[in-house]
Design a protein around this motif. Sequence first.
Motif: not given
Lengths: 493, 287, 306
Positions: A239-248, A253-255, A269-274, A288-297
Amino acid sequence: MPEGSSKPLWVLVVILLLAVAWTQYLADPIQYRMQEKAKPTSGGGELMVQLPGQFIVASVAGFKEVIAGALWVRADTFFHAGQYEAIIPIVRLVTWLDPHNVDVYSTGAWHLDYNFVDTNQMSDKRYIPAAVALLKEGIKHNPDIWDLYFELGWTHYNKKILDYEKAVEYIEKACTKDGVDPNTGQRVPRPEFVDRMLAHMYEKVGRFDDAIKQWYKARKRVEEAIARERKKKKGGYVDTTSLDVCDRNLGLLYLRLAWRYGDMEAYKKGLEIYKRLASRKDAPAQLVEATRGAEADYARRVATNNPPRDALKPLDAGFEVTWKKVAPKVFIIKGKVNLVPASEYKDLASECFTHWYRDNQNAPPDQRKLWRDGCRIRWILRDYDYKMPELKTFSYKIDKTKTIAWDSVYVSGGTFSDRIDLSQDPDFYPFKADKYKLTIMFVPQQAECPDYVQDRIGWKGEALRDKRYLDTKTQPGFHLLRKEMVLSKKDVL
Amino acid sequence: MIIWSIAKTTVGDALRKKVLQIFLVVAIGLIIISLSFSQTLSFSSRAGSSTDIMLVKSFGLGLMAVAAWLISLVMGVSLIPQEIERRTIYTILAKPVKRYEFIVGKYLGAVLTLAINVAIMGVVFIAVCVFKAMGAEQPIAPEETGLPIVGMQQVGLFDWNMVWGVIMIFLQFTVLTSVVLLFSVFLTPTVNFFMGLGVYIIGVMAPLTETLSSKESQLHPVLKAFYRVIHTVVPNFDKFNVTNTLLHPETHIESMAKYTGIVTLYALFYSLLMMLLAIIIFRKKEV
Amino acid sequence: MADAIAVRNLTKVYGGALKDRVPAVDNISFTVAQGEVFGFIGPNGAGKTTTIKILLGLLFPTSGEAEVLGKPAGDIETKRRISYLPESPYFYEHMTGAEVIDFYCRLFRMGAAERKAKTQELLERVGLAEDGHRTLRQYSKGMLQRIGIAQALINDPDLLFLDEPTSGLDPIAHKDITELIASLGRQGKTVFLSSHQLGDVETVCDRVAIINRGKIVKIGTLDDLLRAGRTVITFAKAGSELVEQVKPYAERVSADGELVRVYVESEENVHSVLDAARGKATLVSVLPQRQTLEDLFVEIVREVRK
């Protein structure tokens, strides 16, 4: 005598006696370190004297832990019968008999913290010092593992008022300790959530740099844990969910640092991660939608050099609250506060990512109100001179003449009201004092203050302004809302 | 060789004692029954079956200690008197056997018997522990933190600390056996049984005598000195009682091996001391 | 040739210094020559076992000396040359007959081959060759006694201490063991036989000591003690004056109511007694007799009790 003189033998006896004393002398200090109870100064002996005879007999026979276990099982039946008061003396006994049973300390503290509840399920706050003392005693006996530091940190964070810094200290301590396999006692790495918890804590108290560093550390520990697991399972599912938990969490936090305080470097930096998370094949559509939204913003803001600073735009809280006695010991708290969730704001920077406002508008009318719930307002009613005692040693006997109660009220759509009935539990709320202090406050750090409120006011409540109740002194750097009243006996009874 | 022959005969004799067999069988039976022990403390966030294993371990170690205690006492008190009563000692001592050889042989035999008994119980006990640990899991995170629970972790199967525990029990009762052997040179079995019991209780309460004789003690200096003597002379059985540490090895500061080493030396020196005193007395003993 | 056993002024008082304790052995002295079968007889509690235990070094004398084969009693080297069969011996029940003998062989530091041969030989010698594989739990008292004898023969001893070797045995075992003792005597072994079975002693012993209440009351060869030509002269109406008068000639004089018995050893003395009594008492009988050891024993014991 037939077999010669005994004199040389007596010399040997003396030598052996010295050898016996010597080995005892060697073993003593190690034993004291291993067995706290054996230390003469801190009262191995007294303990023996204090305990009833049958326990001495049982412990002489080497059954201490069995007795402790049996008592603990008994505690369970009390728990199911709701007799919490009967459990705590058992906790005391069990920890005496078996001072290294970590579980008993944490469970005992949990009982004290959470389970003495009144008819309205409000816990008896007078037991909090006892819980803290019990955990501290547990730490004294088990200083080398993370468990009880973590519990103590949690109690400070969630139970004690405004003790967040202390909570961080304890969790930091937990992060320096190992864990242990409960069966074999082999040292094992502490679970990674302890490290993650510390990162969350840093964020709560506004130590953002520390939080970021801690997320990287926690992520590394998760990676190590996964590597160990891979090695152990040899190709089986890991199970690698914990890794994603850290990343998200780190990405968010960055965002948020960007959205709330305008840190564009953090935005990047936050965008890079997402972007990395969204580029994965199994990435959920929402992400994916959230990340695109933030990229545009981000692109738009960079182009227009318009960093968002949502938490730095002053917000008048317009805090109003009334506290009315409607019957003896029954009160109605009512008020207004301009603390609405992000879903009520059209133009918060976080909207590009979270789409709370949009989703709220699109929701069917009957579900709309669910989007209005925001933070909580906390009230504390106590004897005027009540001070939470600092217990040096654990004792479950509390001062039953003192009164302290607190709880919090939901703010929904900017208003709040609640009926508080303290009349049904005279044991919990004796109201023996002549004067009472009532504090009604909002603390942005508290566990109940959600992200979607902080998106507007910041982690530290920086955006908060209020004509009457703004408090910037109690916690330097933080903006609190605070109304304090003195109630007379008449106002209460 | 003479010592060894006497030891072997003692073992053969002791192993056939009904009462000792009963202790052994009952202890093993109870250890196996303890498999079904569990304490499902549903309110405890961390109590999984790992707590159950601990109960099994604690019970098993305690039980083995009691069984070994009874075995060493019951066997030890009759070591010499029985030989006299049966008149076997006369035929042995009429042969070119030195009296110390007889004592050493008897003690060695008793220790071997104890070793065999403890080893049998120990093997069953450790097997029970491993069996109980199989499939035992515990949740990784406490519930109240609200963090997503990552899952359950499997607990380790074989606990070396239990081997230390069994060894400690053996060492502890070799010392008691040596004390009882010394007494059995000049006391009747019944009196010896209670003497051995008394010495054991005082020895287990070593922390108490230590406290009473410590610098911090408020007692009169003469009394303090008295307790100091008691503390030094009476075997410190508490030294061997490390069950709690073994059950919660997270508190280990020093290595168990070092401590066991020192305690083994202690047991050795003390047993030698007792044996030597027994020899000195037995040399002049009329049988 | 030196004496096998020499006991001089041996006293043993049990229980330490208490003055009113009765000595179990009271200042006895005797010697046993090498090659002698020596009978040590007395009633139960007379001090026989105590004496043997002192000679074996199991007990320590209160005063006096005890030498065995020229060395002080209890000497470890001497023990290679002596052996002991206690009264009603009992061995480790869980062992077989062969194992017990093997065990005792080990106590003499014998090698494995030697032990095996010795065990076989001894079991045959005591008639247990067929039963060597059975545990002692299944043995009768007689068989246990035979095992006891066998263990006493392991080292081919020069001196054997046998304490009541025939007590409680069935007639066949009794006869076997008595014969065995006799054959030991014929082989030139010194045997110290303690018994109250006077028949055995009479059959096998060269010399006998009678012990009663810790004192040796009679010691000598059987011929000496039971010499033929002993005469009992019985008088009636004898005055005390006469009793005093005949005492110098008599071995003993006993009065039984009206009757006075005078035990006289030589014919010459018979005449002297008769002469002295002439006219002073009524002569009832003059009976020459050969005593059994039992008569002597009973007589002595009864006399001492008076």
